[in-house]
Design a protein around this motif. Structure first.
Motif, PDB file in Angstrom:
ATOM      1  N   ASN A 153       1.942   1.892  -3.549  1.00  0.00           N
ATOM      2  CA  ASN A 153       0.853   2.408  -4.374  1.00  0.00           C
ATOM      3  C   ASN A 153       0.305   3.752  -3.870  1.00  0.00           C
TER       4      ASN A 153
ATOM      5  N   ARG B 228       0.699   5.480  -9.536  1.00  0.00           N
ATOM      6  CA  ARG B 228      -0.432   4.540  -9.615  1.00  0.00           C
ATOM      7  C   ARG B 228      -0.727   4.143 -11.056  1.00  0.00           C
TER       8      ARG B 228
ATOM      9  N   LEU C 284      -1.249   4.392  -1.166  1.00  0.00           N
ATOM     10  CA  LEU C 284      -2.467   4.331  -0.346  1.00  0.00           C
ATOM     11  C   LEU C 284      -2.133   4.540   1.129  1.00  0.00           C
TER      12      LEU C 284
ATOM     13  N   ARG D 122      -0.316   9.919  -8.293  1.00  0.00           N
ATOM     14  CA  ARG D 122      -1.155   9.459  -9.417  1.00  0.00           C
ATOM     15  C   ARG D 122      -0.308   8.913 -10.554  1.00  0.00           C
TER      16      ARG D 122
ATOM     17  N   ARG E 221       0.827  -1.216   0.000  1.00  0.00           N
ATOM     18  CA  ARG E 221       0.000   0.000   0.000  1.00  0.00           C
ATOM     19  C   ARG E 221       0.856   1.259   0.000  1.00  0.00           C
TER      20      ARG E 221
END
Lengths: 251, 508
Positions: free
Chosen positions: A48, A86, A50, A83, A45
């Motif tokens: 990524n 990702r 998150l 972003r 996470r």
């Protein structure tokens, strides 16, 4: 491809990761194993975006994200970097997280059309071929609620692949599945790996890890205890903690 | 009754607040010369309350769309002298002077007693009627003979009247205050109270035709009704004074009063120095004479009220749902300031009565130069109030969406805004729709509250018709059925939606 440099993450003053290093080259298939709470999911996470981390940096194909203590850019700039990262990565979650208000087809085309600006027709034909790849071409018009867990997870994989990622992250993809459905999902992942997709998987499926990985990372309490080839880790672990963990899992 | 009491109290509170504002601001927004305006437009706008307005001004039970009463005839006579037409403006009596001040109409003429405190806020013409206060009791009651006998008794009177003040000054009396005229006499007949103490026209009109009731004691506390105009309208007041003098001299006034059984020695005295008036003898119209009309006659008026209710409810709900969405987005995704504004808005609107909010919108805002129409105030008031509740429903909906949904959307490269718009809100809305439908039903019924700001919707139509015809029961049932007929389909729809949502949950 994915480089983790001196990464530290803490909750309050309790450290989860303290100066973690990990390099994942293009085409590698890395499995993260370790007991629950060892930080496997959190690491994925963080990669990524998150989860935030405090110190160190990570680089995904040249795009660098620094820990919050080392950032000199604004919130908006950080959002842009996250972003971009990702966009290079596909992520599959333990709970599938399909969008329940959209059909299977719509789940897959939603992001390509709205984020990449691909035409609906192109996105749909691509989605159909991805559904064929995960053996679900007949379910395009179904809603997630009408599918089994295994089917949902395969749709989730197709959905992630629709964004044409450079690498895939799997966060315990089979942990919430009934035993009879685990194989069908693992088979799809195996196919993907055989095509050369760079992959990082957090899993408890030791047999699978042994069979498909190029590298295995054993994590415990946020620390990389041992790193090596499946052969080394599973048949010849150097560390006692690895041995104890595996003996519990491999019977 | 609680509702009335509540209104009464809120009005009192509001009047205290507003009177402070009235004395500190001038009514600069109130037009040029009203008299010139009346003459040039050919229209005299008259403010009154026809609810329980017998014998002053009320809806003719034989033809509910027509207004009758001695004041209707008086205003007609005045308008004829001015050479203009009369435009009616229905306004709840309690706030009639507030509405006059905010410029809703040119004159207020509705049994308004000339008192020094009222004269501070508005201007009165010369008296057009001399009233006294009378005691009405049940015919069977032998305990009360004069004013002093009211000590220790339960006495009904009207809100904001001289009679009420007299009772308060006497002390040791349990006072029941009513805003309608019909209710105290009903309660008297039902022995809920021992006596009614009100202005003579009301007392005579309700007591004389009713064999169960009678007037006792000498008339007390003589006073005068005057026509109220705005403070700056001295020219209009002067013109009205001339007209009152003229129609009293011509005998027209006496003719009108006689038709309603209202001419007496006091009026003789009031107008005697003007001219000797010819005596007319006509039997007064009274409640007992009125034929209870077919209920069907009321339907058009009620349906018209229902239409107003529907339009106001729909427009308010549209406002509530859109404003609520803006509020919740500010609260959940805005910066600290937007979050604070949204939270404060929600807490304030949920923590204060809708009625007070309506009063502030309608009567309060004119003091800072914003004069909303009654309709706009009603829609804004209801909509802004319900927006606070809808925001909370949205919030519950959004927060019930598993965070994995946002994470999945973000991991697919969506921006937070796109994830909210495409993934979170569509799911949250589904969850929010059933409770929102329920809220719409509640709003639909709450819309009856807007009758306090001069909107004649279903409930107001009902109470006007009911107090004019004394037919509370049948009309009440019809009105309730109208409300039910409109809200029940919605309630069925809400239930269906809920079921659908539940099966949706089962599948996923």
């Amino acid at each position: 491809m994915i480089e983790i440099h001196n990464l530290s993450k803490q909750y309050g003053n309790k450290f989860l990761f303290k100066g973690l290093y990990l390099n994942i080259a293009k085409g590698k298939v890395v499995t993260l194993i370790g007991p629950s709470g060892s930080g496997k999911s959190t690491l994925l996470r963080c990669i990524n975006g998150l989860e935030t981390f405090q110190d160190g940096y990570l680089s995904v194909n040249g795009q660098i994200l620094y820990g919050v203590n080392e950032q000199s850019y604004s919130k908006a700039q950080e959002d842009r970097i996250v972003r971009k990262i990702r966009r290079k990565l596909g992520m599959v979650f333990q709970q599938f997280n399909l969008f329940p208000h959209m059909t299977v087809l719509h789940n897959i085309t939603e992001s390509p059309t709205h984020v990449l600006g691909i035409s609906q027709a192109d996105a749909e034909s691509n989605a159909i071929s991805l559904l064929q790849k995960v053996h679900l071409e007949g379910k395009a018009q179904s809603y997630p609620g009408q599918l089994s867990g295994g089917e949902q997870q395969r749709v989730a994989i197709a959905r992630a692949l629709a964004m044409k990622p450079e690498a895939m992250l799997f966060d315990e993809p089979t942990s919430s599945l009934d035993p009879e459905m685990i194989e069908e999902v693992l088979a799809v992942i195996k196919d993907l790996v055989s095509e050369g997709m760079t992959t990082v998987i957090a899993t408890h499926e030791m047999g699978f890890a042994r069979d498909v990985s190029t590298d295995v990372v054993f994590l415990e309490r946020g620390e990389i205890v041992e790193y090596g080839s499946p052969r080394d880790i599973f048949y010849n672990p150097k560390n006692d903690r690895t041995r104890i963990f595996l003996s519990r899992f491999m019977k | 009754m609680n509702y009335r009491l509540f209104i009464t109290r809120s009005i009192l509170l509001l009047q205290i607040c507003l009177s402070v504002l009235y004395f500190s601001t001038t009514n600069s927004f109130a037009n040029q010369n009203t008299l010139e305006k009346i003459k040039s437009s050919g229209v005299l706008t008259w403010g009154f309350d026809a609810e329980g307005g017998v014998p002053y001004v009320f809806h003719d039970p034989k033809n509910p769309s027509r207004l009758i009463g001695f004041e209707v005839e008086l205003v007609d006579a005045i308008a004829k002298e001015l050479g203009v037409k009369v435009q009616y403006f229905q306004n709840v009596w309690d706030s009639i002077l507030l509405s006059l001040q905010r410029g809703d109409f040119d004159i207020a003429l509705n049994g308004i007693e000339i008192t020094p405190d009222r004269e501070q806020a508005i201007q009165f013409t010369r008296p057009y009627y001399a009233y006294t206060e009378r005691i009405v009791i049940r015919d069977s009651d032998n305990r009360i003979h004069c004013l002093e006998d009211l000590h220790g008794k339960k006495v009904g009177t009207l809100y904001n009247t001289v009679a009420k003040r007299m009772l308060e000054e006497m002390g040791n009396i349990t006072i029941s205050t009513y805003s309608g005229q019909v209710e105290p006499f009903k309660d008297l007949s039902l022995s809920r109270i021992d006596a009614v103490f009100v202005d003579s026209p009301i007392a005579s009109y309700y007591a004389m035709p009713n064999p169960q009731l009678r007037l006792v004691g000498k008339p007390a506390g003589e006073g005068y009704y005057g026509i109220a105009v705005r403070k700056e309208d001295s020219a209009l007041a002067e013109e009205l004074n001339k007209i009152i003098g003229k129609i009293s001299r011509s005998g027209e006034l006496k003719k009108i009063y006689n038709r309603w059984g209202l001419w007496n020695a006091s009026q003789e005295k009031l107008f005697s120095d003007e001219e000797v008036l010819q005596r007319y003898t006509e039997s007064p119209s009274s409640v007992s004479e009125k034929v209870s009309p077919a209920v069907l006659k009321f339907l058009p008026t009620l349906l018209k009220g229902a239409l107003v209710t529907i339009v106001i409810s729909i427009l308010s709900m549209i406002l509530a749902v859109s404003l609520g969405l803006a509020l919740v987005i500010m609260r959940l995704y805005g910066n600290t300031w937007l979050q604070k504004i949204s939270t404060a808005y929600i807490e304030i609107y949920r923590g204060t009565p809708l009625l007070i909010q309506l009063y502030i919108l309608y009567y309060g805002l004119p003091n800072i130069g914003i004069t909303l129409s009654a309709f706009a105030a009603a829609v804004l008031g209801l909509g802004m109030n319900y927006a606070a509740y809808e925001a909370e429903i949205y919030r519950a909906g959004i927060q019930s969406i598993h965070k994995g949904q946002t994470e999945a959307a973000l991991s697919l490269g969506m921006s937070k805004r796109l994830a909210l718009k495409r993934i979170i809100l569509p799911q949250a809305l589904r969850i929010a729709i059933p409770p929102m439908t329920n809220d719409f039903i509640a709003l639909f019924k709450d819309s009856s509250l807007v009758s306090v700001i001069a909107i004649v919707e279903l409930t107001k139509s009902y109470s006007i018709l009911a107090s004019a015809s004394m037919n509370f029961f049948t009309l009440g049932i019809i009105t309730a059925l109208l409300y039910f007929g409109m809200s029940y389909p919605l309630s069925l729809y809400a239930r269906k939606l809920e079921k659908k949502l539940r099966s949706h949950d089962r599948n996923s």
